[in-house]
Design a protein around this motif. Sequence first.
Motif, PDB file in Angstrom:
ATOM      1  N   ASP A  92     -11.190  -5.282 -10.551  1.00 36.00           N
ATOM      2  CA  ASP A  92     -10.797  -6.395 -11.416  1.00 36.00           C
ATOM      3  C   ASP A  92      -9.297  -6.660 -11.370  1.00 36.00           C
ATOM      4  O   ASP A  92      -8.852  -7.783 -11.573  1.00 36.00           O
ATOM      5  N   LYS A  93      -8.503  -5.613 -11.088  1.00 34.53           N
ATOM      6  CA  LYS A  93      -7.061  -5.751 -11.224  1.00 34.53           C
ATOM      7  C   LYS A  93      -6.281  -5.599  -9.920  1.00 34.53           C
ATOM      8  O   LYS A  93      -5.107  -5.943  -9.865  1.00 34.53           O
ATOM      9  N   HIS A  94      -6.890  -5.050  -8.895  1.00 28.07           N
ATOM     10  CA  HIS A  94      -6.110  -4.808  -7.688  1.00 28.07           C
ATOM     11  C   HIS A  94      -6.987  -4.804  -6.441  1.00 28.07           C
ATOM     12  O   HIS A  94      -8.203  -4.591  -6.512  1.00 28.07           O
ATOM     13  N   LYS A  95      -6.315  -5.038  -5.304  1.00 29.60           N
ATOM     14  CA  LYS A  95      -6.957  -4.948  -3.995  1.00 29.60           C
ATOM     15  C   LYS A  95      -6.292  -3.822  -3.227  1.00 29.60           C
ATOM     16  O   LYS A  95      -5.055  -3.715  -3.210  1.00 29.60           O
ATOM     17  N   VAL A  96      -7.111  -3.003  -2.566  1.00 31.69           N
ATOM     18  CA  VAL A  96      -6.595  -1.879  -1.793  1.00 31.69           C
ATOM     19  C   VAL A  96      -7.177  -1.930  -0.391  1.00 31.69           C
ATOM     20  O   VAL A  96      -8.395  -1.985  -0.216  1.00 31.69           O
ATOM     21  N   GLN A  97      -6.290  -1.920   0.611  1.00 27.29           N
ATOM     22  CA  GLN A  97      -6.740  -1.863   1.993  1.00 27.29           C
ATOM     23  C   GLN A  97      -6.770  -0.415   2.452  1.00 27.29           C
ATOM     24  O   GLN A  97      -5.847   0.349   2.195  1.00 27.29           O
ATOM     25  N   HIS A  98      -7.859  -0.037   3.141  1.00 28.13           N
ATOM     26  CA  HIS A  98      -8.035   1.327   3.625  1.00 28.13           C
ATOM     27  C   HIS A  98      -7.750   1.391   5.123  1.00 28.13           C
ATOM     28  O   HIS A  98      -8.071   0.480   5.874  1.00 28.13           O
ATOM     29  N   GLY A  99      -7.127   2.498   5.527  1.00 29.62           N
ATOM     30  CA  GLY A  99      -6.865   2.736   6.929  1.00 29.62           C
ATOM     31  C   GLY A  99      -6.787   4.234   7.185  1.00 29.62           C
ATOM     32  O   GLY A  99      -7.082   5.045   6.298  1.00 29.62           O
ATOM     33  N   ILE A 100      -6.413   4.602   8.400  1.00 28.16           N
ATOM     34  CA  ILE A 100      -6.215   6.016   8.708  1.00 28.16           C
ATOM     35  C   ILE A 100      -4.887   6.188   9.435  1.00 28.16           C
ATOM     36  O   ILE A 100      -4.351   5.247  10.033  1.00 28.16           O
ATOM     37  N   ILE A 101      -4.339   7.398   9.355  1.00 29.24           N
ATOM     38  CA  ILE A 101      -3.119   7.742  10.060  1.00 29.24           C
ATOM     39  C   ILE A 101      -3.387   9.024  10.840  1.00 29.24           C
ATOM     40  O   ILE A 101      -3.888  10.004  10.293  1.00 29.24           O
ATOM     41  N   PHE A 102      -3.127   9.010  12.158  1.00 29.49           N
ATOM     42  CA  PHE A 102      -3.452  10.143  13.023  1.00 29.49           C
ATOM     43  C   PHE A 102      -2.392  11.244  12.871  1.00 29.49           C
ATOM     44  O   PHE A 102      -1.191  10.978  12.867  1.00 29.49           O
ATOM     45  N   ASP A 103      -2.867  12.489  12.751  1.00 24.90           N
ATOM     46  CA  ASP A 103      -1.976  13.615  12.490  1.00 24.90           C
ATOM     47  C   ASP A 103      -0.945  13.815  13.593  1.00 24.90           C
ATOM     48  O   ASP A 103       0.238  14.043  13.325  1.00 24.90           O
ATOM     49  N   GLU A 104      -1.374  13.746  14.823  1.00 22.97           N
ATOM     50  CA  GLU A 104      -0.487  14.099  15.936  1.00 22.97           C
ATOM     51  C   GLU A 104       0.530  13.012  16.231  1.00 22.97           C
ATOM     52  O   GLU A 104       1.725  13.282  16.370  1.00 22.97           O
ATOM     53  N   SER A 105       0.088  11.775  16.297  1.00 22.12           N
ATOM     54  CA  SER A 105       0.971  10.678  16.712  1.00 22.12           C
ATOM     55  C   SER A 105       1.647   9.989  15.536  1.00 22.12           C
ATOM     56  O   SER A 105       2.701   9.367  15.695  1.00 22.12           O
ATOM     57  N   GLY A 106       1.054  10.058  14.366  1.00 20.29           N
ATOM     58  CA  GLY A 106       1.584   9.338  13.205  1.00 20.29           C
ATOM     59  C   GLY A 106       1.259   7.856  13.219  1.00 20.29           C
ATOM     60  O   GLY A 106       1.700   7.105  12.336  1.00 20.29           O
ATOM     61  N   LEU A 107       0.478   7.421  14.210  1.00 21.39           N
ATOM     62  CA  LEU A 107       0.109   6.009  14.293  1.00 21.39           C
ATOM     63  C   LEU A 107      -0.922   5.659  13.212  1.00 21.39           C
ATOM     64  O   LEU A 107      -1.750   6.490  12.829  1.00 21.39           O
ATOM     65  N   GLN A 108      -0.870   4.401  12.747  1.00 24.94           N
ATOM     66  CA  GLN A 108      -1.793   3.930  11.712  1.00 24.94           C
ATOM     67  C   GLN A 108      -2.806   2.973  12.334  1.00 24.94           C
ATOM     68  O   GLN A 108      -2.482   2.203  13.236  1.00 24.94           O
ATOM     69  N   ASP A 109      -4.030   3.040  11.830  1.00 19.28           N
ATOM     70  CA  ASP A 109      -5.090   2.124  12.276  1.00 19.28           C
ATOM     71  C   ASP A 109      -5.746   1.551  11.026  1.00 19.28           C
ATOM     72  O   ASP A 109      -6.306   2.290  10.210  1.00 19.28           O
ATOM     73  N   TRP A 110      -5.662   0.225  10.874  1.00 21.19           N
ATOM     74  CA  TRP A 110      -6.145  -0.428   9.656  1.00 21.19           C
ATOM     75  C   TRP A 110      -7.424  -1.244   9.891  1.00 21.19           C
ATOM     76  O   TRP A 110      -7.834  -2.017   9.027  1.00 21.19           O
ATOM     77  N   SER A 111      -8.057  -1.090  11.042  1.00 24.92           N
ATOM     78  CA  SER A 111      -9.238  -1.905  11.340  1.00 24.92           C
ATOM     79  C   SER A 111     -10.450  -1.403  10.565  1.00 24.92           C
ATOM     80  O   SER A 111     -10.600  -0.208  10.302  1.00 24.92           O
TER      81      SER A 111
END
Length: 411
Positions: free
Chosen positions: A320-339
Amino acid sequence: MKISLIDNGLDSLKKGYNHLANYEQLVAAEAADPERFSALKDSTLSIQHGVEILCKYSLRKHNELLLFSEITKLKSAFKNRRNGLINELYEEDGIHTISFKESIERMIDICDFPIGERFKKKLLKVEAWRNSITHSAVLLNEMEVSKVLGGLLVDLDNFFGPIIGEQYLQGQGRTELDRAYRLTKAVHGELENKTKAQTVERLISALQTHNLRNVTSPGVFLIDDKNVAFSVLQEIQGSDNGYGCDFVNGHCSGKASLKSLDHNGMLTIFTEDNDTYYQLKLGSIVVYIPEINNSQSPLIFLYAAEAAPIGISPFIRNSDKHKVQHGIIFDESGLQDWSSETCQQSYVDYNSDSPALPAHKEILCFLTDGPVCFLNVSQLDYGSAQRLMDNDAFTDANNLYQEFLRYLQTK
């Protein structure tokens, strides 16, 4: 009109340092000489008067006879006071109180009060300036006067705090946090709660580093510059007794670390308890500082600016009050994937003995503007802070700030 000895002294001392603060503002504004000198003159007169009265009050607490120059003349004064003809001994004709210099000598020799030679010389120097202002044309070294008066405050707090006690602490009003902390220790001793002491000391350091003035305890301040806010948040963190985090989506952690603030203003927080990263586009922070001498934690409310979804197929959960986008962050590279596809695979991997994705952690990004979380020291009390964050009246940081100000005015 009647004012007590203690109230008279405390009022003058407080006014004296208010005048000194005004003088410092005039110097910063490059005000004309007469305006600066007037503020410094008022400061000198008020501070010296306050100190002299408080010295005499301290002598009176020890023994009221120490206030008077000739004790043999007090016989009739005592008799007249008993009979209600006078209220104070000094009202009797022919009775004189001692000089400021003599009051210092009696505090040292009779009361054994801790007045060192350096402190004594400062007090007498200020009295000499007062005499010069009162009785003749004034020729004073402006820089010396302001420096001595400013430095004298620490000595006065350390001296009068233990002798007078709580009255001295309260009589100085809501002083800046570093002085309020020093005064509290002078009156009550070192804080028993070491976690609270470390928390206050880190706050003081952060305020001084960023020249944030007029912040006291209890008190509140608002920062709407994201870079300053992040820098303050970084400085108040400690390796021990760190801040935990409670989010609007119900997540919480006993220890949170502020990792980074990128060029777009995106703040990244890592919470150890649930091994998760959180992001918000930092807008402002509201910091409430409770009383020093209790077990309550400071409360730091983080407000977000609206952020756009990341990527072309975002996985977003709405409430009701907020939107949250979920993703992951890889331990080794630190890269983020939001798909969305990667997020769905991550949930499958969580219950799988042979995960398809490399080791990773969940990362959540709050997209809606408004309050996102509050920070508090886990080992200290934090009351009903969650209710403030969830209250629709405080979706704007300034509204929460003003509510804290109203609350403080009632204390």
